[in-house]
Design a protein around this motif. Sequence first.
Motif, mmCIF file in Angstrom:
data_model
loop_
_atom_site.group_PDB
_atom_site.id
_atom_site.type_symbol
_atom_site.label_atom_id
_atom_site.label_comp_id
_atom_site.label_asym_id
_atom_site.label_seq_id
_atom_site.Cartn_x
_atom_site.Cartn_y
_atom_site.Cartn_z
ATOM 1 N N LYS A 98 56.686 102.778 50.024
ATOM 2 C CA LYS A 98 55.829 102.282 48.947
ATOM 3 C C LYS A 98 55.051 101.053 49.384
ATOM 4 O O LYS A 98 53.838 100.958 49.147
ATOM 5 C CB LYS A 98 56.657 101.932 47.713
ATOM 6 C CG LYS A 98 55.787 101.279 46.633
ATOM 7 C CD LYS A 98 56.488 101.041 45.331
ATOM 8 C CE LYS A 98 55.490 100.455 44.335
ATOM 9 N NZ LYS A 98 56.036 100.313 42.989
ATOM 10 N N TYR A 120 54.781 101.832 37.700
ATOM 11 C CA TYR A 120 54.528 101.908 39.139
ATOM 12 C C TYR A 120 53.316 101.084 39.554
ATOM 13 O O TYR A 120 53.355 100.316 40.521
ATOM 14 C CB TYR A 120 54.332 103.368 39.559
ATOM 15 C CG TYR A 120 54.296 103.567 41.058
ATOM 16 C CD1 TYR A 120 55.463 103.796 41.766
ATOM 17 C CD2 TYR A 120 53.083 103.546 41.745
ATOM 18 C CE1 TYR A 120 55.429 103.990 43.142
ATOM 19 C CE2 TYR A 120 53.044 103.737 43.119
ATOM 20 C CZ TYR A 120 54.221 103.957 43.809
ATOM 21 O OH TYR A 120 54.190 104.134 45.183
ATOM 22 N N MET A 165 53.299 107.428 44.617
ATOM 23 C CA MET A 165 54.117 107.395 43.413
ATOM 24 C C MET A 165 55.151 108.534 43.382
ATOM 25 O O MET A 165 56.335 108.309 43.112
ATOM 26 C CB MET A 165 53.218 107.469 42.184
ATOM 27 C CG MET A 165 53.960 107.448 40.861
ATOM 28 S SD MET A 165 52.793 107.368 39.465
ATOM 29 C CE MET A 165 53.912 107.641 38.099
ATOM 30 N N ILE A 198 59.289 107.893 43.830
ATOM 31 C CA ILE A 198 60.199 108.144 42.712
ATOM 32 C C ILE A 198 61.236 109.207 43.079
ATOM 33 O O ILE A 198 62.432 109.052 42.796
ATOM 34 C CB ILE A 198 59.412 108.562 41.460
ATOM 35 C CG1 ILE A 198 58.623 107.348 40.935
ATOM 36 C CG2 ILE A 198 60.330 109.108 40.377
ATOM 37 C CD1 ILE A 198 57.721 107.657 39.770
ATOM 38 N N ASP A 216 60.254 103.670 36.239
ATOM 39 C CA ASP A 216 59.503 103.315 37.442
ATOM 40 C C ASP A 216 58.140 103.992 37.474
ATOM 41 O O ASP A 216 57.168 103.430 37.995
ATOM 42 C CB ASP A 216 60.305 103.700 38.687
ATOM 43 C CG ASP A 216 61.471 102.754 38.928
ATOM 44 O OD1 ASP A 216 61.587 101.748 38.197
ATOM 45 O OD2 ASP A 216 62.278 103.020 39.845
ATOM 46 N N SER A 245 53.151 97.819 41.963
ATOM 47 C CA SER A 245 52.313 97.845 43.165
ATOM 48 C C SER A 245 51.410 96.608 43.220
ATOM 49 O O SER A 245 51.190 96.024 44.286
ATOM 50 C CB SER A 245 51.446 99.107 43.189
ATOM 51 O OG SER A 245 52.242 100.266 43.244
#
Length: 272
Positions: A111, A26, A54, A58, A22, A30
């Motif tokens: 996120k 990332y 981030m 995570i 991830d 996104s």
Amino acid sequence: MNLWEISWTEAAGGAAAGAIADGVLYGIDSAKVRTQTAPAAGGEAGFRILFRGMGPTILLGSVPVFGSFFMLYAPAKAVLQEHHAEGFLPLVSCVCAVPATIIGVPADVLKKRLVLGLDANAVTAIRHVVAHDGIYRGLFAGWHVNLIRDIPFAGAKIGLYEWCVFYYKKYIQKVPKEERITIVGSSICGVLSGVGCAIVTAPLDVVNTRIKADSTLSHSTSIQTVTMEIVEREGLQALFRGVAFRSFVLGVGSSIFWPIHRTVSHALQSAP
């Protein structure tokens, strides 16, 4: 090796693999989120926003989600294999996906708000959603969409992966099914299972993003209502926005995830 040792070593492997996969992807994920809905009016644009949140995402999402899933799935898989009942693995993965999905919802909410420019950082995002909707309705917005998306996704992904592994070992690696698959084989099987599941679950992923971003006209959390709004306003094709990004993320992500998971868990199991 007892079931507890299998459980915690596989959980550690899952948490490590999830965090790395991830983290690597990332920014691309996104970008997918931003294609699924309009960014905030006047919000920040540019490359840097793709990596906003981030660390918290995570730590609060990838690590506990994958760790909890494999902590439950690994011992169940071992029992099924012992009784030659591997056909139940997709069903077991669906069950194990329930608590893992719920654990990951707050990180998913954060996120989406951060990369869409709705909030500047994780602390601000938490304060905003809690003040506006409360802890449950705010941090767990769209949890039902996550479940409806992730439960069949888990079953399909695990089922496809195990199916690919079986045939890879039988026809390409040419070893008994009890022997471990190679890292290359694990990557290939990961790509195939990841892309297939990405396409099938794309519409629910779009609806999930819209609900968490609160970007629909009615501000509804109903899957049916939000889906109808998207189709009426933007057409059926809008339900597949970001499918290329999603396929890339899950395909490449799975090719990274499974070898790392295999390597870490095997190393821990082999340690004296």
